[in-house]
Motif scaffolding. Structure first.
Motif, PDB file in Angstrom:
ATOM      1  N   CYS A   1      10.080  88.583  10.879  1.00 47.57           N
ATOM      2  CA  CYS A   1      10.959  88.949  11.400  1.00 47.57           C
ATOM      3  C   CYS A   1      10.674  89.319  12.967  1.00 47.57           C
ATOM      4  CB  CYS A   1      11.564  90.443  10.555  1.00 47.57           C
ATOM      5  SG  CYS A   1      12.323  90.083   9.150  1.00 47.57           S
TER       6      CYS A   1
ATOM      7  N   PRO B   1      15.940  90.679  13.028  1.00 42.97           N
ATOM      8  CA  PRO B   1      16.279  91.660  12.414  1.00 42.97           C
ATOM      9  C   PRO B   1      17.607  92.381  13.083  1.00 42.97           C
ATOM     10  CG  PRO B   1      13.987  92.306  13.164  1.00 42.97           C
ATOM     11  CD  PRO B   1      14.443  90.584  13.423  1.00 42.97           C
TER      12      PRO B   1
ATOM     13  N   VAL C   1      17.940  92.595   6.141  1.00 39.98           N
ATOM     14  CA  VAL C   1      16.361  92.344   6.354  1.00 39.98           C
ATOM     15  C   VAL C   1      15.769  93.224   5.096  1.00 39.98           C
ATOM     16  CG1 VAL C   1      14.300  92.999   7.450  1.00 39.98           C
ATOM     17  CG2 VAL C   1      16.149  92.158   8.796  1.00 39.98           C
TER      18      VAL C   1
END
Length: 192
Positions: free
Chosen positions: A37, A110, A127
């Motif tokens: 991420c 994210p 996420v």
């Protein structure tokens, strides 16, 4: 094979025009799936993260990119798959969970889109949802630099975040949002 060929070409090109530094590659699980991420401020971000990760990253990409036949074939060959943003895309959700179960690495921004200010963006609750439902860790990844010719671009893979303690809890969208926002906070804490 196509992925590795393109990755090697991109590595040569990007290392010729930028000074790429990588830190924390050992935080990426080599024997399991995970969610990488990174922050997202440039179109080059998926490429730079992809060439520095030892495993292939499968990215969700906005569905609009798949409308062009050439781009669709190219992105698909690289392992990307479409997601319809702004709605619950069940096909993309199922595919992501399947890939994570197969121990693949999923690249997921994210904040869901580019954030150029350097400030926290609003988290995408997906996420935490993917991490909890799959039982896989999240690797917050910080990209710093400005993509000017011959400038330094640094990719810092943070410590894995494990959400398995939430697996048996009944989670709401607000819970997923809050945990995803924590991922963004951990990501920005990686700044030197």
């Amino acid at each position: 094979m196509f992925y590795n060929f393109i990755k090697n070409i991109a590595w040569i090109i990007f290392n010729a025009i930028y000074r790429i530094e990588v830190e924390g590659v050992g935080n990426i699980p080599m024997d399991d799936g995970a969610l990488i991420c990174p922050n997202h401020f440039s179109l080059f971000d998926p490429i730079v993260v992809g060439i520095t990760c030892p495993k292939q990253i499968r990215y969700m990409a906005k569905a609009e990119l798949f409308k062009n036949a050439f781009l669709r074939r190219f992105l698909t060959a690289l392992g990307a798959y479409p997601v319809r943003r702004g709605e619950a895309d069940l096909n993309a959700i199922k595919l992501t969970l399947k890939l994570l179960k197969e121990k693949k690495i999923i690249g997921l921004f994210p904040e869901g889109t580019r954030v150029k200010t350097g400030e926290f963006g609003k988290a995408n609750p997906g996420v935490a949802m993917f991490a909890i439902k799959s039982g896989k860790v999240v690797i917050p990844t910080l990209i710093t630099g400005n993509y000017r010719l011959f400038s330094k671009i640094k990719i810092k893979y943070g410590q894995p975040i494990d959400f398995t303690k939430y697996k048996k809890e009944k989670m709401t969208n607000d819970d997923y949002f809050e945990l995803s926002q924590m991922v963004i906070q951990k990501l920005y804490e990686l700044k030197d």
